[in-house]
Enzyme design. Structure first.
Site, PDB file in Angstrom:
ATOM      1  CG  HIS A   1     -13.485  28.874 -85.423  1.00 31.31           C
ATOM      2  ND1 HIS A   1     -13.228  30.215 -85.307  1.00 31.31           N
ATOM      3  CD2 HIS A   1     -13.012  28.297 -84.298  1.00 31.31           C
ATOM      4  CE1 HIS A   1     -12.609  30.433 -84.152  1.00 31.31           C
ATOM      5  NE2 HIS A   1     -12.471  29.282 -83.522  1.00 31.31           N
TER       6      HIS A   1
ATOM      7  CD  GLU B   1     -14.515  28.827 -79.888  1.00 32.43           C
ATOM      8  OE1 GLU B   1     -13.469  28.571 -79.306  1.00 32.43           O
ATOM      9  OE2 GLU B   1     -14.555  29.286 -81.040  1.00 32.43           O
TER      10      GLU B   1
HETATM   11  O1  LIG Z   1     -10.656  27.946 -81.752  1.00 30.69           O
HETATM   12  C1  LIG Z   1     -10.386  28.455 -80.674  1.00 30.69           C
HETATM   13  C2  LIG Z   1     -11.185  29.510 -80.102  1.00 30.69           C
HETATM   14  O2  LIG Z   1     -11.594  30.469 -81.013  1.00 30.69           O
HETATM   15  C3  LIG Z   1     -10.669  30.085 -78.820  1.00 30.69           C
HETATM   16  O3  LIG Z   1      -9.564  30.909 -79.030  1.00 30.69           O
HETATM   17  P1  LIG Z   1      -8.759  31.432 -77.740  1.00 30.69           P
HETATM   18  O4  LIG Z   1      -8.351  30.224 -76.966  1.00 30.69           O
HETATM   19  O5  LIG Z   1      -7.593  32.185 -78.312  1.00 30.69           O
HETATM   20  O6  LIG Z   1      -9.685  32.315 -76.964  1.00 30.69           O
END
Ligand SMILES: O=C[C@H](O)COP(=O)(O)O
Length: 214
Positions: A85, A133
């Site tokens: 992550h 992401e």
């Molecule tokens: O693991 C989830 C992601 O980092 C997205 O986070 P978020 O939905 O707060 O932008």
């Protein structure tokens, strides 16, 4: 669509969110799962919600103080794990080792990456899925599917070029059902999200909204 809710270390009630995930999962064709902190895995899994770990280390049983062993999270009730992550980045060799450790323990794997080039590299390691992401959009509430649709389409293309069996998720700023639909329209098979549920005043309502159009 797969909706994977990462609770990070947000100060929410992991069991209450997990109960909402379990209930919403029963009312939709989508697959909804929750990834609590390692310390909460067992309590969350006991709710019956599909439970994921946020991380495993590239280690085996032995002298690894402070590390997270894949077998232990599986024993606690996790059926899958995030790896690499954006908030828990690993070296490429360690991503490879963590995928191997997760597979050894029977865990499903989602390897996260920042951009399509990294997605291609992640897909080459043979996980079940990858998740793109853009770090700058994480936690902003601005959905990647709207702010940077090209990155999602390019990530899908990059993963498919390497291994068509690897699913692609996208994440960052996803908080509504429309965001999830937009992600699907870009070729994503799921979404990874956190703040839209973990920081919501009413996590159940947030989850219901996420899956409503699916
Ligand atoms: O693991 C989830 C992601 O980092 C997205 O986070 P978020 O939905 O707060 O932008």
């Amino acid at each position: 669509m797969f909706v994977l809710v990462n609770l990070k270390t947000y100060p929410c009630d992991p069991v209450a969110v997990a109960e909402a995930v379990r209930d919403v999962n029963e009312s939709t064709d989508a697959r909804v799962a929750v990834a609590p902190q390692a310390a909460h895995l067992e309590r969350v899994a006991e709710t019956g919600a599909e439970t994921w770990a946020q991380h495993v280390d590239p280690i085996d049983y032995g002298s690894n103080t402070g590390h997270t062993l894949a077998e232990s999270v599986a024993e606690a009730g996790a059926v899958g794990t995030l790896i690499n992550h954006s908030e828990q980045r690993l070296k490429l060799a360690d991503v490879d080792g963590a995928v191997e450790a997760a597979e050894r323990a029977g865990l499903e794997t989602v390897v996260c990456a920042n951009n399509p080039a990294q997605i291609g590299a992640a897909a080459a390691l043979g996980p079940d899925a990858v998740a793109v992401e853009p770090p700058e959009l994480i936690g902003t509430g601005t959905p990647v599917s709207q702010a940077d649709p090209d990155i999602v389409e390019d990530a899908v293309e990059a993963a498919q070029a390497v291994d068509a069996d690897v699913s692609v998720l996208c994440g960052a700023g996803i908080s509504t059902g429309d965001d999830v639909v937009a992600a699907g329209d870009l070729g994503s098979e799921g979404v990874l999200l956190a703040s839209g549920v973990a920081k919501a005043d009413d996590p159940t309502a947030a989850l219901e909204d996420l899956v409503a159009p699916l």
